[in-house]
Scaffold this active site. Structure first.
Site, PDB file in Angstrom:
ATOM      1  N   THR A  27     -13.927 -17.296   5.192  1.00  0.00           N
ATOM      2  CA  THR A  27     -13.449 -15.993   5.646  1.00  0.00           C
ATOM      3  C   THR A  27     -13.409 -15.953   7.169  1.00  0.00           C
ATOM      4  OG1 THR A  27     -15.667 -15.068   5.675  1.00  0.00           O
ATOM      5  CG2 THR A  27     -14.396 -14.821   3.642  1.00  0.00           C
ATOM      6  N   MET A  28     -12.693 -14.988   7.685  1.00  0.00           N
ATOM      7  CA  MET A  28     -12.597 -14.790   9.123  1.00  0.00           C
ATOM      8  C   MET A  28     -13.312 -13.488   9.461  1.00  0.00           C
ATOM      9  SD  MET A  28      -9.234 -14.290  11.514  1.00  0.00           S
ATOM     10  CE  MET A  28      -8.929 -12.613  11.004  1.00  0.00           C
ATOM     11  N   PRO A  29     -14.575 -13.541   9.851  1.00  0.00           N
ATOM     12  CA  PRO A  29     -15.266 -12.305  10.213  1.00  0.00           C
ATOM     13  C   PRO A  29     -14.686 -11.703  11.492  1.00  0.00           C
ATOM     14  CG  PRO A  29     -16.828 -14.082   9.811  1.00  0.00           C
ATOM     15  CD  PRO A  29     -15.463 -14.687   9.893  1.00  0.00           C
ATOM     16  N   ILE A  30     -14.441 -10.406  11.449  1.00  0.00           N
ATOM     17  CA  ILE A  30     -14.014  -9.661  12.628  1.00  0.00           C
ATOM     18  C   ILE A  30     -15.090  -8.620  12.908  1.00  0.00           C
ATOM     19  CG2 ILE A  30     -12.289  -8.119  13.631  1.00  0.00           C
ATOM     20  CD1 ILE A  30     -10.272  -9.331  11.662  1.00  0.00           C
ATOM     21  N   TYR A  67     -14.283 -13.474  15.192  1.00  0.00           N
ATOM     22  CA  TYR A  67     -13.564 -12.712  16.208  1.00  0.00           C
ATOM     23  C   TYR A  67     -14.382 -11.475  16.562  1.00  0.00           C
ATOM     24  CZ  TYR A  67      -9.425 -15.533  15.433  1.00  0.00           C
ATOM     25  OH  TYR A  67      -8.543 -16.580  15.352  1.00  0.00           O
TER      26      TYR A  67
END
Length: 91
Positions: A27-30, A67
């Site tokens: 996943t791409m944590p923001i 991010y």
């Protein structure tokens, strides 16, 4: 308590964007940080670094996948309890 510090943090893991990461299952944590204006560039660098390191450690994702977005908010644009924060400072 956020009135005293002027910081609000929201965490979101985006599952729909595997092309931003190294692996498709990652996943791409923001992390969105809203805080009162006035922090120095050095403080923001330290915050981004620490949030990135801890998020990667806890979630197991690559640091590059994390991010951090910082929104500096003027106290006259933030209210709580029906009072603008700029007015709470003077009470």
């Amino acid at each position: 308590m956020f009135i005293e510090t002027g910081v609000s943090v929201a965490f979101k893991a985006v599952l729909d964007y595997p092309y931003f990461t190294q692996k498709e299952d990652e996943t791409m944590p923001i992390i969105r940080v809203e805080m009162f204006q006035g922090r120095s560039l050095e403080q923001k660098r330290a915050l981004v670094k620490q949030l990135t390191e801890e998020t990667a450690r806890i979630t197991g994702c690559n640091r590059e996948a994390v991010y951090v977005v910082i929104d500096d908010v003027n106290k006259e644009n933030w209210g709580a309890g029906g009072i603008l924060c700029t007015d709470k400072i003077h009470h």
